[in-house]
Design a protein around this motif. Structure first.
Motif, PDB file in Angstrom:
ATOM      1  N   THR A   6       0.734  -1.200   0.185  1.00  0.00           N
ATOM      2  CA  THR A   6      -0.534  -0.098   0.142  1.00  0.00           C
ATOM      3  C   THR A   6       0.537   1.474  -0.109  1.00  0.00           C
ATOM      4  O   THR A   6       1.872   1.113   0.614  1.00  0.00           O
ATOM      5  CB  THR A   6      -1.028   0.169   1.389  1.00  0.00           C
ATOM      6  N   SER A   9      -0.426   7.100   0.066  1.00  0.00           N
ATOM      7  CA  SER A   9      -1.701   7.910  -0.238  1.00  0.00           C
ATOM      8  C   SER A   9      -2.491   7.080   0.298  1.00  0.00           C
ATOM      9  O   SER A   9      -3.683   8.009   0.369  1.00  0.00           O
ATOM     10  CB  SER A   9      -1.652   7.988  -1.484  1.00  0.00           C
ATOM     11  N   ASN A  10      -3.023   5.805   0.012  1.00  0.00           N
ATOM     12  CA  ASN A  10      -4.104   4.970   1.253  1.00  0.00           C
ATOM     13  C   ASN A  10      -3.468   4.674   2.218  1.00  0.00           C
ATOM     14  O   ASN A  10      -4.281   3.761   3.232  1.00  0.00           O
ATOM     15  CB  ASN A  10      -4.328   3.539   0.488  1.00  0.00           C
ATOM     16  N   PRO A  88     -10.999   4.312   0.497  1.00  0.00           N
ATOM     17  CA  PRO A  88      -9.275   4.365   0.033  1.00  0.00           C
ATOM     18  C   PRO A  88      -8.622   4.306   1.415  1.00  0.00           C
ATOM     19  O   PRO A  88      -7.313   3.751   0.210  1.00  0.00           O
ATOM     20  CB  PRO A  88      -9.577   5.921  -0.663  1.00  0.00           C
ATOM     21  N   ILE A  89      -8.849   4.302   2.023  1.00  0.00           N
ATOM     22  CA  ILE A  89      -8.041   3.916   3.558  1.00  0.00           C
ATOM     23  C   ILE A  89      -7.504   2.671   3.461  1.00  0.00           C
ATOM     24  O   ILE A  89      -8.486   1.522   3.609  1.00  0.00           O
ATOM     25  CB  ILE A  89      -8.599   4.724   5.291  1.00  0.00           C
ATOM     26  N   LYS A  90      -6.260   2.541   3.324  1.00  0.00           N
ATOM     27  CA  LYS A  90      -6.602   1.163   3.209  1.00  0.00           C
ATOM     28  C   LYS A  90      -5.268   0.446   5.032  1.00  0.00           C
ATOM     29  O   LYS A  90      -5.280  -0.928   5.048  1.00  0.00           O
ATOM     30  CB  LYS A  90      -5.163   0.056   2.027  1.00  0.00           C
TER      31      LYS A  90
END
Length: 95
Positions: A6, A9-10, A88-90
């Motif tokens: 990842t 940006s995530n 979008p958060i991984k």
């Protein structure tokens, strides 16, 4: 819980300071009251679409304790669309 595949940006960031917890992602910094005896967050155990399991260090305990944070009601209370903000958060890391 960092995932090497990842990119940053995530990745969201969790921190604590002056009695508040801050969750930062995408240029937004969501601040909310932390438990009174919280010293710091130590590690993210699990991230599950807005639900965090973290290890937290409290003044009254020598060892870190599991703490649970549900961001959805916090975001909803701030009139932030939790589904689109969280999607979008991984991964989440401690600052």
């Amino acid at each position: 819980m960092s995932n090497n595949s990842t990119d940053s940006s995530n990745e969201a960031v969790l921190s604590s300071s002056d009695g508040f917890t801050t969750f930062s992602f995408g240029g937004r910094h969501i601040r909310f009251k932390a438990p009174y005896s919280l010293e710091r967050y130590v590690d993210v155990v699990r991230w599950d679409d807005g639900y965090l399991v973290v290890l937290a260090k409290y003044r009254h305990n020598a060892e870190p304790e599991e703490e649970y944070i549900d961001l959805k009601p916090i975001l909803d209370g701030l009139y932030i669309d939790s589904a689109s903000f969280l999607k979008p958060i991984k991964s989440v890391r401690i600052a």
